[in-house]
Design a protein around this motif. Sequence first.
Motif, short mmCIF file in Angstrom:
data_model
loop_
_atom_site.label_atom_id
_atom_site.label_comp_id
_atom_site.label_asym_id
_atom_site.label_seq_id
_atom_site.Cartn_x
_atom_site.Cartn_y
_atom_site.Cartn_z
N ALA A 1 6.79 112.58 -48.21
CA ALA A 1 7.71 112.11 -49.25
C ALA A 1 8.72 111.09 -48.74
N THR A 2 9.00 111.10 -47.45
CA THR A 2 10.04 110.22 -46.90
C THR A 2 9.48 109.10 -46.02
N LYS A 3 8.18 108.90 -46.09
CA LYS A 3 7.54 107.93 -45.19
C LYS A 3 8.14 106.53 -45.31
N SER A 4 8.37 106.05 -46.52
CA SER A 4 8.92 104.69 -46.67
C SER A 4 10.37 104.63 -46.21
N LEU A 5 11.13 105.69 -46.42
CA LEU A 5 12.52 105.71 -45.93
C LEU A 5 12.55 105.69 -44.41
N ALA A 6 11.65 106.45 -43.79
CA ALA A 6 11.60 106.48 -42.33
C ALA A 6 11.19 105.12 -41.77
N ALA A 7 10.25 104.46 -42.44
CA ALA A 7 9.83 103.12 -41.97
C ALA A 7 11.01 102.15 -42.02
N ASN A 8 11.81 102.25 -43.05
CA ASN A 8 13.00 101.40 -43.16
C ASN A 8 13.97 101.69 -42.03
N GLN A 9 14.19 102.98 -41.75
CA GLN A 9 15.04 103.37 -40.62
C GLN A 9 14.49 102.83 -39.31
N GLY A 10 13.19 102.92 -39.15
CA GLY A 10 12.55 102.43 -37.93
C GLY A 10 12.79 100.95 -37.74
N LEU A 11 12.73 100.21 -38.84
CA LEU A 11 12.97 98.77 -38.76
C LEU A 11 14.38 98.48 -38.24
N TYR A 12 15.35 99.24 -38.71
CA TYR A 12 16.73 99.06 -38.23
C TYR A 12 16.85 99.41 -36.74
N ASN A 13 16.15 100.43 -36.31
CA ASN A 13 16.14 100.74 -34.87
C ASN A 13 15.51 99.60 -34.09
N GLY A 14 14.51 98.96 -34.67
CA GLY A 14 13.91 97.79 -34.03
C GLY A 14 14.90 96.64 -33.90
N PHE A 15 15.74 96.46 -34.91
CA PHE A 15 16.76 95.41 -34.84
C PHE A 15 17.75 95.69 -33.71
N LEU A 16 18.11 96.95 -33.53
CA LEU A 16 19.00 97.32 -32.43
C LEU A 16 18.35 97.00 -31.08
#
Length: 118
Positions: free
Chosen positions: A43-58
């Motif tokens: 249920a949260t797969k797309s939210l987690a992917a978005n979070q992952g992208l932000y971690n990638g920016f860091l």
Amino acid sequence: MLGQIFAGLVALEHVYILILEMFLWTTPRAMKSFGTTPETAAATKSLAANQGLYNGFLAAGLCWGLLHPNGQTGEQIEVFFLACVLVAALFGGLTAKRSILLVQGLPALIALALVLWT
């Protein structure tokens, strides 16, 4: 030099988190790491992917600082992104999971202190 090593380790940690959140979110390893169930992970797969992208920016920002041709400018970039990691860890630790303070916040704090100290 020690500050750059620790900043590099923080960057690697955030690349790993990116991979877990963007590509492996519904795997047993990611569900164990983040304490989710198969239903919650799905249920949260797309939210987690978005979070992952932000971690990638860091991670990208830290790599930018580490590789910048001007050492002084690179150090300022590292300080900014390490501070961002620290703020994110504080927020996550206070609102989601306390272990974030130790797993993400402590390495960022150590790296930040070493970068500022050297």
